[in-house]
Design an enzyme around this catalytic site. Structure first.
Site, PDB file in Angstrom:
ATOM      1  N   LYS A 298       0.811  -1.223   0.000  1.00 48.73           N
ATOM      2  CA  LYS A 298       0.000   0.000   0.000  1.00 48.73           C
ATOM      3  C   LYS A 298       0.844   1.274   0.000  1.00 48.73           C
ATOM      4  O   LYS A 298       0.486   2.262  -0.658  1.00 48.73           O
ATOM      5  CB  LYS A 298      -0.955  -0.008   1.190  1.00 48.73           C
ATOM      6  CG  LYS A 298      -2.047  -1.069   1.087  1.00 48.73           C
ATOM      7  CD  LYS A 298      -3.081  -0.928   2.180  1.00 48.73           C
ATOM      8  CE  LYS A 298      -4.180  -1.980   2.005  1.00 48.73           C
ATOM      9  NZ  LYS A 298      -5.299  -1.797   2.952  1.00 48.73           N
ATOM     10  N   ASP A 336      -9.826   2.989   2.090  1.00 50.32           N
ATOM     11  CA  ASP A 336      -9.793   2.439   3.450  1.00 50.32           C
ATOM     12  C   ASP A 336     -10.223   3.470   4.479  1.00 50.32           C
ATOM     13  O   ASP A 336     -10.958   3.169   5.420  1.00 50.32           O
ATOM     14  CB  ASP A 336      -8.377   1.965   3.810  1.00 50.32           C
ATOM     15  CG  ASP A 336      -7.998   0.654   3.157  1.00 50.32           C
ATOM     16  OD1 ASP A 336      -8.916  -0.114   2.795  1.00 50.32           O
ATOM     17  OD2 ASP A 336      -6.792   0.393   3.002  1.00 50.32           O
TER      18      ASP A 336
END
Length: 517
Positions: A298, A336
């Site tokens: 990420k 997220d």
């Protein structure tokens, strides 16, 4: 035993007895296989009369294969005799497919089998082994020419791969063969050779029986229920979850049915990636249209994008990459943050409503927000909590990473050893964004049951298992909980909208997750 005009699914069967092979065939049929490959080298000591009975008892169209082990030189002649005996018997009994190893496919053998056959098809195969695991396009191309020169009805190439990028030459073979070709990349990183094969012209893919996993092969049940490869064609857009490990991901269970529900021509696959930058370089065509980015990529994903959404840039983590159709540029996003924060806020508001409390603004504001984990998801939650007015305290195994994130959100970092006893006040929020409690380590929890009483809410980003030990014990002491499944649904909805330019059947996707997870 005719075939329908569709992608054929073949189950590879290796068993030591005739009885086990018959049972495996029946299971393969139940699990959706169209045909089976009987690996006769696994029953090399079976009497020829039992082999004859096995062929006569087959319940599905069958490929008969027999690979000679190159390391077993002492019995090579005996095995070669057995190999010829089995192939001749298969031809005599009109078995649908006879597979011959390229090294043994002499013109004499090929001519004999073709002369004696009725309707059996001849497959000539080559198993490519490489010390580096890399087999270049030119090498496979030359091999393909050699295989086709045998006059076989079908050719088959099986190659070892060390990285997912090594699968690209396999797709090249599919698009350049002049005869029907079966391809397979061996190993966990070769899975997409089967799942994406039909996009490049594969007429057959291989799968494994449930309970008998084979690295690089999807399960028969997943091919039947999740991927449905009959829907895949040359125009299908490729999406997937980029992670390492990736086997735990539930993304394919959600995105593939949602694509079909919306009538969107896409497939979503697991992508076991070691080097994100190299993966994006190799698979750079517009058909590879978008990716969910998981651990440990990420943060590295930020530098791999041509453009990054301001929120994702401030967080320093990207969980979604979309290839912009107009210019092919990679654009990074983070879904997220909003997914986690809104799930926590909604749960706190419901808790307050049940108590008759009313609060203006975010229920996170002014609270102590205890965060476990400083990776991509942790960073998203830290920035989200800060933006809502919380004071963030970060615990992480790597203390330097915790300190770095704490500085970025004007928070505090403490050693992971102090987490369980950390209790400066009641009414805190606990968010686990580490892998603690994830399968297979389901017995682990970041905070003991007794010390959970200090929290008003516990959030666990782990969703395999759905109900972690942390969540179970929090409920037992009366704490409000938010499951990683809820976060997964919300972030997936955000990703799906980015993948499809706005389409997102929320009710359907939520229903799929709650049924499948």
């Amino acid at each position: 035993m005719g075939f329908k005009n569709k992608v054929l699914v073949c189950a590879t069967i290796e068993s030591e007895t005739k009885e086990d092979m018959v049972k495996a065939m029946d299971r393969a049929k139940d699990e959706g296989a169209d045909l089976v490959e009987l690996c006769m080298d696994s029953v090399v000591y079976l009497h020829i009369s039992d082999i004859e009975l096995l062929f006569k008892q087959r319940t599905l169209p069958t490929i008969v294969s027999f690979r000679l082990n190159p390391e077993n030189k002492s019995h090579k002649q005996d095995l070669k005799h057995k190999w010829l005996q089995i192939l001749r018997l298969a031809i005599e009994l009109n078995v649908e497919f006879i597979e011959i190893d390229f090294e043994l496919a002499s013109s004499d053998v090929i001519n004999e089998l073709m002369r004696k056959r009725d309707s059996s098809k001849i497959i000539v195969s080559s198993y490519v082994k490489s010390k580096t695991g890399v087999c270049c396009k030119e090498t496979l191309g030359n091999l393909l020419v050699g295989l086709q020169s045998t006059g076989a009805d079908i050719v088959k190439v099986v190659t070892e791969v060390a990285y997912i990028t090594d699968v690209a030459p396999v797709f090249h073979v599919l698009t350049h063969s002049q005869v029907p070709v079966i391809v397979r990349a061996v190993g966990d990183r070769g899975l997409i050779s089967q799942l994406l094969g039909p996009k490049y012209g594969a007429f057959m893919v291989c799968g494994s029986l449930s309970g008998r996993p084979i690295p690089g092969l999807p399960s028969l049940l997943s091919l039947k229920n999740v991927y449905k490869l009959d829907n895949v064609d040359m125009d299908t857009k490729v999406f997937g979850v980029v992670s390492n490990p990736v086997g735990h991901s539930k993304g394919p269970l959600l995105h593939n049915p949602a694509f079909r529900y919306c009538g969107f021509n896409g497939i979503y696959v697991p992508l076991l990636v070691d080097n994100l930058k190299e993966f994006l370089r190799v698979y750079s065509c517009t058909d590879f249209a978008g990716f969910s980015i998981g651990l440990p990529h990420k943060e590295a994903a930020v530098a791999c994008c041509d453009e990054v959404d301001p929120l994702a840039k401030s967080i320093g983590a990207v969980n979604t990459i979309v290839r912009r159709p107009s210019d092919g540029k990679l654009v990074g996003y983070n879904t997220d943050c909003d997914a986690c924060i809104t799930a926590i806020e909604d749960a706190l508001r419901e808790r307050q409503s049940l108590k008759g409390e009313v609060q203006n603004g975010s229920p996170i504001s002014g609270r102590l927000f205890v965060l476990v984990g400083a990776g991509g998801a942790g960073r998203a939650l830290a920035f989200g909590a800060k933006s809502k007015g919380a004071h963030v305290v970060i615990f992480n195994r790597n203390f330097e990473r915790a300190q770095s994130l704490a500085r970025a959100v004007s928070g505090e970092a403490l050693p992971i050893e102090q987490l369980d006893t950390f209790c400066p006040q009641n009414g805190m929020i606990l968010a686990n964004c580490s892998a603690i409690g994830m399968e297979p380590d389901v017995h682990l929890t970041p905070v003991s049951k007794e010390n959970l009483r200090s929290y008003d809410l516990v959030f666990d980003a782990v969703y395999t298992p759905r109900n972690t030990r942390l969540l179970r014990e929090a409920v037992e002491v009366g704490v409000t909980v938010v499951s990683g499944v809820e976060m997964f649904i919300r972030q997936a909805l955000g990703q799906f909208k980015l993948f499809t330019n706005g389409l997102a059947p929320e009710d359907f996707m939520r229903k799929v997750v709650l049924e499948q997870f």
